[in-house]
Design an enzyme around this catalytic site. Sequence first.
Site, PDB file in Angstrom:
ATOM      1  N   SER A 141       0.827  -1.207   0.000  1.00  0.00           N
ATOM      2  CA  SER A 141       0.000   0.000   0.000  1.00  0.00           C
ATOM      3  C   SER A 141       0.860   1.254   0.000  1.00  0.00           C
ATOM      4  CB  SER A 141      -0.902   0.010   1.244  1.00  0.00           C
ATOM      5  OG  SER A 141      -1.536   1.256   1.404  1.00  0.00           O
ATOM      6  N   TYR A 166      -2.551  -0.153   9.951  1.00  0.00           N
ATOM      7  CA  TYR A 166      -2.645  -0.718   8.600  1.00  0.00           C
ATOM      8  C   TYR A 166      -1.340  -0.519   7.834  1.00  0.00           C
ATOM      9  CZ  TYR A 166      -3.893  -1.126   3.680  1.00  0.00           C
ATOM     10  OH  TYR A 166      -3.901  -1.463   2.346  1.00  0.00           O
TER      11      TYR A 166
END
Length: 336
Positions: A141, A166
């Site tokens: 990501s 995350y």
Amino acid sequence: MTQNKTILLTGIAGFIGYHTASRLVRDGFRVIGIDNLNDYYSPQLKIDRLAQLGIQYHEGIQRFEKEQIVFYYGDLQDSGLLDEIYRKEDCGGIISLAAQAGVRYSIDNPQAYVDSNITGFLNILELAKKYRPQHVVYASSSSIYGLNAKQPFSETDPCNTPISVYAASKKANESMAEVYAHLYHLKLTGLRFFTVYGPWGRPDMAPMLFAKAAYNNEQIKIFNYGNQSRDFTYIDDIVEGIVRVYSADSLNGSTIFNIGNGHPVNLLAFVETLENASGITIDKQFVEAQPGDVTETYADISKLAKQIDFTPQVGIKEGIQIFNEWYKDYFGNPNK
């Protein structure tokens, strides 16, 4: 050596997973999909994506086969199930897109990210260690760039300032892959996705939230008073990147690629593009930044262009037009 065209695809019912499965089938691959259909957002949307693939999911189903696709209901934390699937279906490679997503959710629910993104990914690496697939491509990501000030973000930049659990879990994935590639001579490639949008998107992401507000006469919150930009990347470009990377013979060991559009768009400009596509003016409330949010994401995509010969093609106006038409078709338009 003849390529084994059976791929284990994790997260097949997810946004990117569904589109990737569709593309792989068109390209002649056999797709072995696994998903746990968790309730982070509406499982019905995931079930409807599966239906588009010809998979008629119902409660209690464990395995469903339709032509080139086999679907398994299961979780990456179940290492025994992963082993059984890989061996039984004679898989040749892995595209792992399953993960607990969401920056803000990770601040309140960190354990979910350890379970799915750390333990689950470790099980994928152990599977690769045992069966030695042709290639493992996995989702990373753009969030791992965190508070980096240098723009655009490059794969060579240090990523030492993640600001969400995350992001930290994705940074951990890349480090884990580096270890396994080195120790066991595996081909492992991580893809840092930049703000993916398009039909069948995630309801917790800005494009879906904005479209929902537009078609239901709701107010939206514009965080950081609109002083945010995102490298919005259309789903077809993401999938093209995934497929090209998976099939690339030139890659070895552990590799990382950015996959973004390479053209950041201000959040207000994005909203305006959606307003133009829908013909609806959205009611906006300007508020301060949310914890875990970064001000700007901007991908340096030169490495992808050089090594994979791919540059994303879909501009924001075209992508939003397609997304808007899908949204109206799927959710209906109560303003009609």
